[in-house]
Design a protein around this motif. Structure first.
Motif, PDB file in Angstrom:
ATOM      1  N   PRO A 151     -28.698  11.175  -1.485  1.00  0.00           N
ATOM      2  CA  PRO A 151     -27.454  11.931  -0.779  1.00  0.00           C
ATOM      3  C   PRO A 151     -26.376  10.910  -0.271  1.00  0.00           C
ATOM      4  CG  PRO A 151     -29.347  12.596   0.420  1.00  0.00           C
ATOM      5  CD  PRO A 151     -29.781  11.794  -0.813  1.00  0.00           C
ATOM      6  N   LEU A 152     -25.403  11.391  -0.381  1.00  0.00           N
ATOM      7  CA  LEU A 152     -24.280  10.136   0.190  1.00  0.00           C
ATOM      8  C   LEU A 152     -24.247  10.452   1.803  1.00  0.00           C
ATOM      9  CD1 LEU A 152     -21.264  10.769  -2.205  1.00  0.00           C
ATOM     10  CD2 LEU A 152     -22.709   8.649  -1.798  1.00  0.00           C
TER      11      LEU A 152
ATOM     12  N   ASN B 237     -16.706   8.455   3.402  1.00  0.00           N
ATOM     13  CA  ASN B 237     -15.631   8.119   4.147  1.00  0.00           C
ATOM     14  C   ASN B 237     -14.928   7.045   3.376  1.00  0.00           C
ATOM     15  OD1 ASN B 237     -15.297   9.988   6.122  1.00  0.00           O
ATOM     16  ND2 ASN B 237     -16.185   8.993   7.394  1.00  0.00           N
ATOM     17  N   ALA B 238     -15.930   6.089   2.747  1.00  0.00           N
ATOM     18  CA  ALA B 238     -15.777   4.895   2.038  1.00  0.00           C
ATOM     19  C   ALA B 238     -15.035   5.378   0.460  1.00  0.00           C
ATOM     20  CB  ALA B 238     -16.846   4.082   1.658  1.00  0.00           C
ATOM     21  N   LEU B 239     -15.398   6.250  -0.030  1.00  0.00           N
ATOM     22  CA  LEU B 239     -14.829   6.842  -1.135  1.00  0.00           C
ATOM     23  C   LEU B 239     -13.577   7.486  -1.105  1.00  0.00           C
ATOM     24  CD1 LEU B 239     -18.355   8.248  -2.792  1.00  0.00           C
ATOM     25  CD2 LEU B 239     -17.068   6.122  -3.619  1.00  0.00           C
ATOM     26  N   ALA B 240     -13.343   8.218  -0.076  1.00  0.00           N
ATOM     27  CA  ALA B 240     -12.191   8.700   0.201  1.00  0.00           C
ATOM     28  C   ALA B 240     -11.006   7.752   0.493  1.00  0.00           C
ATOM     29  CB  ALA B 240     -12.290   9.728   1.371  1.00  0.00           C
ATOM     30  N   ARG B 241     -11.536   6.657   1.336  1.00  0.00           N
ATOM     31  CA  ARG B 241     -10.523   5.584   1.413  1.00  0.00           C
ATOM     32  C   ARG B 241     -10.269   5.019   0.239  1.00  0.00           C
ATOM     33  NH1 ARG B 241      -6.738   5.024   4.526  1.00  0.00           N
ATOM     34  NH2 ARG B 241      -5.531   3.783   3.192  1.00  0.00           N
TER      35      ARG B 241
ATOM     36  N   THR C 204     -17.976   2.170  -9.600  1.00  0.00           N
ATOM     37  CA  THR C 204     -17.487   3.271  -8.816  1.00  0.00           C
ATOM     38  C   THR C 204     -15.693   3.448  -8.701  1.00  0.00           C
ATOM     39  OG1 THR C 204     -19.243   2.716  -7.015  1.00  0.00           O
ATOM     40  CG2 THR C 204     -17.092   3.689  -6.155  1.00  0.00           C
ATOM     41  N   LEU C 205     -15.167   2.379  -8.859  1.00  0.00           N
ATOM     42  CA  LEU C 205     -13.736   2.332  -9.101  1.00  0.00           C
ATOM     43  C   LEU C 205     -13.586   3.207 -10.314  1.00  0.00           C
ATOM     44  CD1 LEU C 205     -10.994   1.078  -8.413  1.00  0.00           C
ATOM     45  CD2 LEU C 205     -11.659  -0.534 -10.104  1.00  0.00           C
ATOM     46  N   LYS C 206     -14.009   3.128 -11.539  1.00  0.00           N
ATOM     47  CA  LYS C 206     -13.863   4.134 -12.852  1.00  0.00           C
ATOM     48  C   LYS C 206     -14.410   5.536 -12.288  1.00  0.00           C
ATOM     49  CE  LYS C 206     -14.447   0.310 -15.878  1.00  0.00           C
ATOM     50  NZ  LYS C 206     -15.200  -0.544 -16.950  1.00  0.00           N
ATOM     51  N   ALA C 207     -15.306   5.663 -11.602  1.00  0.00           N
ATOM     52  CA  ALA C 207     -15.636   7.138 -11.395  1.00  0.00           C
ATOM     53  C   ALA C 207     -14.564   7.964 -10.466  1.00  0.00           C
ATOM     54  CB  ALA C 207     -17.284   7.138 -10.762  1.00  0.00           C
ATOM     55  N   GLN C 208     -14.193   6.948  -9.565  1.00  0.00           N
ATOM     56  CA  GLN C 208     -13.085   7.669  -8.618  1.00  0.00           C
ATOM     57  C   GLN C 208     -11.648   7.947  -9.475  1.00  0.00           C
ATOM     58  OE1 GLN C 208     -13.971   8.879  -5.595  1.00  0.00           O
ATOM     59  NE2 GLN C 208     -15.820   8.236  -6.774  1.00  0.00           N
ATOM     60  N   LEU C 209     -11.387   7.247 -10.269  1.00  0.00           N
ATOM     61  CA  LEU C 209     -10.380   7.228 -11.267  1.00  0.00           C
ATOM     62  C   LEU C 209     -10.199   8.514 -12.028  1.00  0.00           C
ATOM     63  CD1 LEU C 209      -9.171   3.663 -11.872  1.00  0.00           C
ATOM     64  CD2 LEU C 209      -7.813   5.149 -10.656  1.00  0.00           C
ATOM     65  N   LYS C 210     -11.514   8.609 -12.559  1.00  0.00           N
ATOM     66  CA  LYS C 210     -11.864   9.789 -13.339  1.00  0.00           C
ATOM     67  C   LYS C 210     -11.736  10.933 -12.502  1.00  0.00           C
ATOM     68  CE  LYS C 210     -15.455  11.518 -16.352  1.00  0.00           C
ATOM     69  NZ  LYS C 210     -16.746  11.300 -16.784  1.00  0.00           N
ATOM     70  N   ALA C 211     -12.382  10.873 -11.177  1.00  0.00           N
ATOM     71  CA  ALA C 211     -12.097  11.971 -10.491  1.00  0.00           C
ATOM     72  C   ALA C 211     -10.665  12.601 -10.115  1.00  0.00           C
ATOM     73  CB  ALA C 211     -12.939  12.141  -9.082  1.00  0.00           C
ATOM     74  N   LEU C 212      -9.893  11.470  -9.937  1.00  0.00           N
ATOM     75  CA  LEU C 212      -8.246  11.545  -9.681  1.00  0.00           C
ATOM     76  C   LEU C 212      -7.867  12.295 -10.942  1.00  0.00           C
ATOM     77  CD1 LEU C 212      -7.573   8.487  -7.730  1.00  0.00           C
ATOM     78  CD2 LEU C 212      -7.864  10.792  -6.760  1.00  0.00           C
ATOM     79  N   ALA C 213      -8.028  11.753 -12.127  1.00  0.00           N
ATOM     80  CA  ALA C 213      -7.574  12.276 -13.203  1.00  0.00           C
ATOM     81  C   ALA C 213      -8.306  13.851 -13.474  1.00  0.00           C
ATOM     82  CB  ALA C 213      -8.111  11.594 -14.610  1.00  0.00           C
ATOM     83  N   GLN C 214      -9.321  14.253 -13.244  1.00  0.00           N
ATOM     84  CA  GLN C 214      -9.717  15.280 -13.584  1.00  0.00           C
ATOM     85  C   GLN C 214      -9.226  16.349 -12.376  1.00  0.00           C
ATOM     86  OE1 GLN C 214     -14.071  14.953 -13.040  1.00  0.00           O
ATOM     87  NE2 GLN C 214     -14.242  14.898 -15.324  1.00  0.00           N
ATOM     88  N   SER C 215      -8.856  15.950 -11.045  1.00  0.00           N
ATOM     89  CA  SER C 215      -7.947  16.665 -10.350  1.00  0.00           C
ATOM     90  C   SER C 215      -6.629  16.534 -10.535  1.00  0.00           C
ATOM     91  CB  SER C 215      -8.388  16.193  -8.817  1.00  0.00           C
ATOM     92  OG  SER C 215      -7.743  14.878  -8.685  1.00  0.00           O
ATOM     93  N   LYS C 216      -6.187  16.179 -11.716  1.00  0.00           N
ATOM     94  CA  LYS C 216      -4.785  16.212 -12.124  1.00  0.00           C
ATOM     95  C   LYS C 216      -3.651  15.197 -11.156  1.00  0.00           C
ATOM     96  CE  LYS C 216      -5.263  20.149 -15.082  1.00  0.00           C
ATOM     97  NZ  LYS C 216      -6.121  19.447 -16.133  1.00  0.00           N
ATOM     98  N   LEU C 217      -4.126  14.696 -10.228  1.00  0.00           N
ATOM     99  CA  LEU C 217      -3.341  13.727  -9.465  1.00  0.00           C
ATOM    100  C   LEU C 217      -2.965  12.474 -10.041  1.00  0.00           C
ATOM    101  CD1 LEU C 217      -5.379  13.961  -5.875  1.00  0.00           C
ATOM    102  CD2 LEU C 217      -3.422  15.088  -6.674  1.00  0.00           C
TER     103      LEU C 217
END
Length: 108
Positions: free
Chosen positions: A7-8, A14-18, A59-72
């Motif tokens: 678990p995170l 916080n690091a992922l949010a930043r 991690t960078l690609k996963a966070q970009l994917k999350a931003l794309a899925q959230s439509k940001l």
């Protein structure tokens, strides 16, 4: 069966949010120009040091994917661009932080 990752921790969260915020800020400052993953990676590395490049890239690609899925963020031709929702998010963040010295790109 693959084991579940641990678990995170609060520090990880916080690091992922930043990281997500830094990616959105990079796209905000370059709007309306879309950025490549290399440009976003360079921007993210400007404020942090990493030990494992492979893990950071994943991690960078996963966070970009999350931003794309959230439509940001919208992905176009392997480049990343803020959507209207993403621009509103950055405007709200600027208001929340009292950042009056960094006007939105439309004000330029």
């Amino acid at each position: 069966m693959t084991p579940c990752p641990p678990p995170l921790t609060l520090a990880d969260t916080n690091a992922l949010a930043r990281l997500r915020s830094d990616l959105l800020d990079a796209m905000w400052s370059s709007f309306p120009t879309a950025l490549s993953i290399g440009q976003l990676r360079s921007h993210a590395l400007a404020t942090r040091s990493i030990e494992d490049e492979i893990t950071f890239d994943a991690t960078l690609k996963a966070q970009l994917k999350a931003l794309a899925q959230s439509k940001l963020v919208r992905i176009t031709q392997a480049r990343y661009l803020l959507t209207d929702a993403g621009r509103r998010d950055r405007q709200q963040a600027a208001r929340f932080l009292g950042n009056r010295h960094n006007p939105p790109p439309e004000a330029a």
